[in-house]
Design an enzyme around this catalytic site. Structure first.
Site, PDB file in Angstrom:
ATOM      1  N   LYS A 160      12.510  21.566 -11.113  1.00  0.00           N
ATOM      2  CA  LYS A 160      10.709  20.486 -11.374  1.00  0.00           C
ATOM      3  C   LYS A 160       9.968  21.590 -12.732  1.00  0.00           C
ATOM      4  CE  LYS A 160       8.469  18.379  -8.378  1.00  0.00           C
ATOM      5  NZ  LYS A 160       8.432  17.045  -8.182  1.00  0.00           N
TER       6      LYS A 160
ATOM      7  N   ASP B 261       5.904  12.712 -10.945  1.00  0.00           N
ATOM      8  CA  ASP B 261       5.809  13.497 -10.482  1.00  0.00           C
ATOM      9  C   ASP B 261       3.788  12.862 -10.048  1.00  0.00           C
ATOM     10  OD1 ASP B 261       6.101  15.323  -7.536  1.00  0.00           O
ATOM     11  OD2 ASP B 261       4.219  16.261  -8.522  1.00  0.00           O
TER      12      ASP B 261
HETATM   13  P1  NDP Z   1       0.390  11.084  -8.739  1.00  0.00           P
HETATM   14  O1  NDP Z   1       0.157  11.200  -9.519  1.00  0.00           O
HETATM   15  O2  NDP Z   1       0.824   8.858  -9.213  1.00  0.00           O
HETATM   16  O3  NDP Z   1      -1.448  10.328  -8.066  1.00  0.00           O
HETATM   17  C1  NDP Z   1      -1.579  11.655  -7.412  1.00  0.00           C
HETATM   18  C2  NDP Z   1      -2.855  11.325  -6.015  1.00  0.00           C
HETATM   19  O4  NDP Z   1      -3.482  11.649  -5.431  1.00  0.00           O
HETATM   20  C3  NDP Z   1      -4.134  10.996  -7.184  1.00  0.00           C
HETATM   21  O5  NDP Z   1      -4.735  10.141  -6.370  1.00  0.00           O
HETATM   22  C4  NDP Z   1      -5.067  11.852  -6.971  1.00  0.00           C
HETATM   23  O6  NDP Z   1      -6.266  12.105  -7.297  1.00  0.00           O
HETATM   24  C5  NDP Z   1      -4.296  12.528  -5.875  1.00  0.00           C
HETATM   25  N1  NDP Z   1      -4.699  14.329  -6.210  1.00  0.00           N
HETATM   26  C6  NDP Z   1      -4.274  14.543  -6.956  1.00  0.00           C
HETATM   27  N2  NDP Z   1      -4.425  16.145  -7.178  1.00  0.00           N
HETATM   28  C7  NDP Z   1      -5.446  16.077  -6.288  1.00  0.00           C
HETATM   29  C8  NDP Z   1      -6.182  17.246  -5.696  1.00  0.00           C
HETATM   30  N3  NDP Z   1      -6.066  18.622  -5.988  1.00  0.00           N
HETATM   31  N4  NDP Z   1      -7.146  17.223  -5.074  1.00  0.00           N
HETATM   32  C9  NDP Z   1      -7.349  16.119  -4.092  1.00  0.00           C
HETATM   33  N5  NDP Z   1      -6.277  14.431  -4.343  1.00  0.00           N
HETATM   34  C10 NDP Z   1      -5.399  14.517  -5.701  1.00  0.00           C
HETATM   35  O7  NDP Z   1       0.741  11.135  -8.153  1.00  0.00           O
HETATM   36  P2  NDP Z   1       2.591  11.275  -6.412  1.00  0.00           P
HETATM   37  O8  NDP Z   1       2.068   9.875  -5.969  1.00  0.00           O
HETATM   38  O9  NDP Z   1       3.328  10.545  -7.778  1.00  0.00           O
HETATM   39  O10 NDP Z   1       2.179  11.733  -6.141  1.00  0.00           O
HETATM   40  C11 NDP Z   1       1.724  12.595  -4.873  1.00  0.00           C
HETATM   41  C12 NDP Z   1       2.737  13.765  -4.158  1.00  0.00           C
HETATM   42  O11 NDP Z   1       3.394  12.909  -4.119  1.00  0.00           O
HETATM   43  C13 NDP Z   1       2.898  14.683  -4.674  1.00  0.00           C
HETATM   44  O12 NDP Z   1       2.514  15.580  -3.735  1.00  0.00           O
HETATM   45  C14 NDP Z   1       3.977  14.599  -5.305  1.00  0.00           C
HETATM   46  O13 NDP Z   1       4.767  15.972  -5.394  1.00  0.00           O
HETATM   47  C15 NDP Z   1       4.792  14.298  -4.223  1.00  0.00           C
HETATM   48  N6  NDP Z   1       5.800  13.687  -4.704  1.00  0.00           N
HETATM   49  C16 NDP Z   1       6.079  12.387  -5.681  1.00  0.00           C
HETATM   50  C17 NDP Z   1       6.744  11.447  -5.622  1.00  0.00           C
HETATM   51  C18 NDP Z   1       7.482  10.550  -6.872  1.00  0.00           C
HETATM   52  O14 NDP Z   1       8.259   9.930  -7.280  1.00  0.00           O
HETATM   53  N7  NDP Z   1       6.338  10.467  -7.688  1.00  0.00           N
HETATM   54  C19 NDP Z   1       8.413  12.382  -4.654  1.00  0.00           C
HETATM   55  C20 NDP Z   1       7.687  13.186  -3.689  1.00  0.00           C
HETATM   56  C21 NDP Z   1       6.756  13.625  -4.184  1.00  0.00           C
HETATM   57  P3  NDP Z   1      -6.553  11.782  -8.777  1.00  0.00           P
HETATM   58  O15 NDP Z   1      -6.446  10.900  -9.635  1.00  0.00           O
HETATM   59  O16 NDP Z   1      -8.280  11.505  -8.661  1.00  0.00           O
HETATM   60  O17 NDP Z   1      -6.020  13.548  -8.911  1.00  0.00           O
HETATM   61  O1  2IT Z   2       8.657  15.526  -6.138  1.00  0.00           O
HETATM   62  C1  2IT Z   2      10.102  15.125  -5.789  1.00  0.00           C
HETATM   63  O2  2IT Z   2      11.072  14.402  -4.698  1.00  0.00           O
HETATM   64  C2  2IT Z   2       9.871  13.284  -7.162  1.00  0.00           C
HETATM   65  N1  2IT Z   2       8.524  14.024  -7.800  1.00  0.00           N
HETATM   66  C3  2IT Z   2      10.707  12.740  -7.286  1.00  0.00           C
HETATM   67  C4  2IT Z   2      11.716  13.824  -8.129  1.00  0.00           C
HETATM   68  C5  2IT Z   2      12.599  12.608  -8.835  1.00  0.00           C
HETATM   69  O3  2IT Z   2      13.775  13.794  -9.736  1.00  0.00           O
HETATM   70  O4  2IT Z   2      13.310  11.513  -8.671  1.00  0.00           O
END
Ligand code: NDP
Ligand code: 2IT
Length: 449
Positions: A128, A168
């Site tokens: 990561k 992420d």
């Molecule tokens: P994005 O950046 O697309 O969206 C993040 C969302 O979470 C936004 O709505 C953001 O709000 C909110 N957020 C972030 N930090 C905070 C905080 N401290 N408090 C409240 N809200 C918060 O990210 P993703 O959707 O990609 O990721 C979301 C989660 O999913 C993370 O935990 C990530 O690690 C996990 N994840 C993502 C994957 C992927 O493929 N993208 C795969 C597996 C897991 P704001 O805009 O106000 O910051």
């Molecule tokens: O937390 C996760 O699994 C991710 N942000 C996606 C990682 C990836 O390599 O697609």
């Protein structure tokens, strides 16, 4: 029980060796609390110190990222890549750009990723990375210059057979495009070194949907064990980014009603449901306008916006935390249970605190931990890597089938290793043990190195 002393001693040492890293301690504890009892009668793992080795990252790379803002000021951030373990494949995992990013958060994410990637059944190790850069309010030019500077250093440590980053929080298609362009420029190579790429340059269909869809498939598979479905269920979702939006889309497709979404400024509650046309509005609001979720209530005045609050106090059948770590604590869990919640599937990484998980499990509701529930994203990243290596592109239908199959197999592995004597399935234990075995056996095969 000897394992209890082993666990206490191990955690004391881990906390001493990694001071000031509470997220890392939390993520490791969640896993090893299941692993110590599991290996208690398996000296082969104990003697080889597998747990101790898995919780010490292979390496951590930390570097300065210098870039210029639109006013011509020089700005300095810190970038990292944590390469946790490559026993079963090259390091694989996302990059997070958020002001809160620090070494503890990236170590917890890289540790989790190792078990998650193992669960997908694809050959990927765990890593990561990211930076304490805040993309919010930055122009496209500023984000581009930051990404280019970040990749100028990161490229020394990654490669299509070495370490393959992806998105992420704060890293989506735009950022991956800038970083891939810089890697290609510097190395003169066009390789699958990043996943989540645009479709024009080696990306895979359904990667963008995969995490959110997968989180819902996981919940659906758990519901099936109770002969239940999403039909008519009210679903509270947090976040409004990549994961939350596509989780909401899949819930709608399966006949559920999404009543909340959120961002760091608060949450929206729409009792009528956030249907597909409202979701199209949110996709545009978040990915094109880069606006705040509160704007939703200007467009849909029947909905309410609650500033600085999390969505867990609403009445719902299912909760899908899809924003960030520790966004659902013990009190939130109590509220959810009080209001009739029967299932939680974690789209975000480690969104529930240890106390919240304990409460869900004591009440024997369906609970899928992040390393199982959100593995669909990295799984389709693995499929993107396969397509890049073979220089082919699979169809959407084929990829959908693979994603659904992978999520079903993850569910079944959790069930196989997590079923208790009273028939309740502890999916946390199941995911931890199933994820561990493959990595541990590969490490044993390599001997003590
Ligand atoms: P994005 O950046 O697309 O969206 C993040 C969302 O979470 C936004 O709505 C953001 O709000 C909110 N957020 C972030 N930090 C905070 C905080 N401290 N408090 C409240 N809200 C918060 O990210 P993703 O959707 O990609 O990721 C979301 C989660 O999913 C993370 O935990 C990530 O690690 C996990 N994840 C993502 C994957 C992927 O493929 N993208 C795969 C597996 C897991 P704001 O805009 O106000 O910051
Ligand atoms: O937390 C996760 O699994 C991710 N942000 C996606 C990682 C990836 O390599 O697609």
């Amino acid at each position: 029980m000897a394992w209890k002393d082993d666990l206490d001693q191990f955690m004391t040492g881990l906390i001493r060796r990694n001071p000031g890293e509470p997220e890392f301690h939390q993520a490791v504890y969640e896993v090893v609390a299941n692993l110590f009892p599991y290996i208690d009668d398996k000296p082969i793992y104990k003697d080889a110190q597998i747990i101790e080795r898995l919780s010490e990252p292979d390496r951590i790379i930390s570097f300065r990222v210098v870039w210029e803002d639109d006013e011509g000021h020089v700005r300095v951030n810190r970038g990292w890549r944590v390469q946790n373990n490559n026993a079963i494949g090259p390091y694989k995992g996302g990059l997070r750009f958020h002001p809160s990013v620090n070494q503890s958060i990236l170590k917890f994410l890289a540790f989790e990723q190792t078990f998650k990637n193992s669960l997908t059944s694809l050959p990927m190790g765990g890593g990561k990375g990211g930076a304490n850069f805040n993309p919010k309010g930055k122009s496209d030019g500023e984000v581009m210059r930051f990404c280019q500077s970040y990749m100028t250093e990161l490229r020394h440590y990654i490669g299509p057979n070495m370490d393959i980053p992806a998105g992420d929080i704060g890293v989506g298609a735009r950022e991956i495009g800038y970083m891939f362009g810089q890697y290609k420029r510097l190395t003169k190579e066009f390789t699958g070194v990043l996943t989540g790429k645009g479709m024009e340059f080696g990306g895979s269909l359904i990667r963008v949907e995969a995490t959110g869809y997968g989180t819902v498939y996981m919940m659906n598979n758990m519901l099936k064990t109770n002969k239940d479905t999403f039909e008519g269920k009210r679903v509270a979702i947090s976040g409004s980014g990549n994961v939350a939006i596509y989780a909401a889309e899949k819930v709608n497709q399966l006949g559920g009603t999404v009543v909340t979404l959120s961002d760091s400024s608060g949450f929206i509650y729409d009792a009528d449901g956030i249907d597909s046309s409202k979701l199209d509005y949110i996709k545009d609001l978040k990915t094109v306008q880069r606006g705040r979720i509160s704007k939703y209530v200007e467009q849909y005045p029947n909905a309410k916006f609650y500033a600085d609050k999390r969505p867990w106090s609403v009445s719902c059948d299912i909760a899908l935390p899809c924003a960030t770590q520790n966004e659902l604590d013990h009190d939130d869990a109590r509220e959810l249970l009080k209001n009739g919640c029967i299932g939680v599937s974690e789209g975000a990484n480690m969104p529930s605190s240890l106390e919240a998980i304990k409460l869900f499990q004591e009440h024997k509701i369906l609970f899928a931990p992040s390393k199982a529930a959100n593995a669909g994203g990295v799984a389709v990243s693995g499929l993107e890597m396969s397509q890049n290596s073979a220089r082919i592109s699979w169809t959407e239908k084929e990829l959908q089938r693979l994603l659904e199959d992978i999520m079903s197999r993850i569910h079944d592995q959790c069930e196989a290793y997590g079923r208790e004597s009273d028939t309740y399935v502890d999916y946390v234990k199941g995911a931890n043990i199933a994820g561990f075995i493959k990595v541990a056996d590969a490490m044993l095969a390599y001997g003590a190195i």
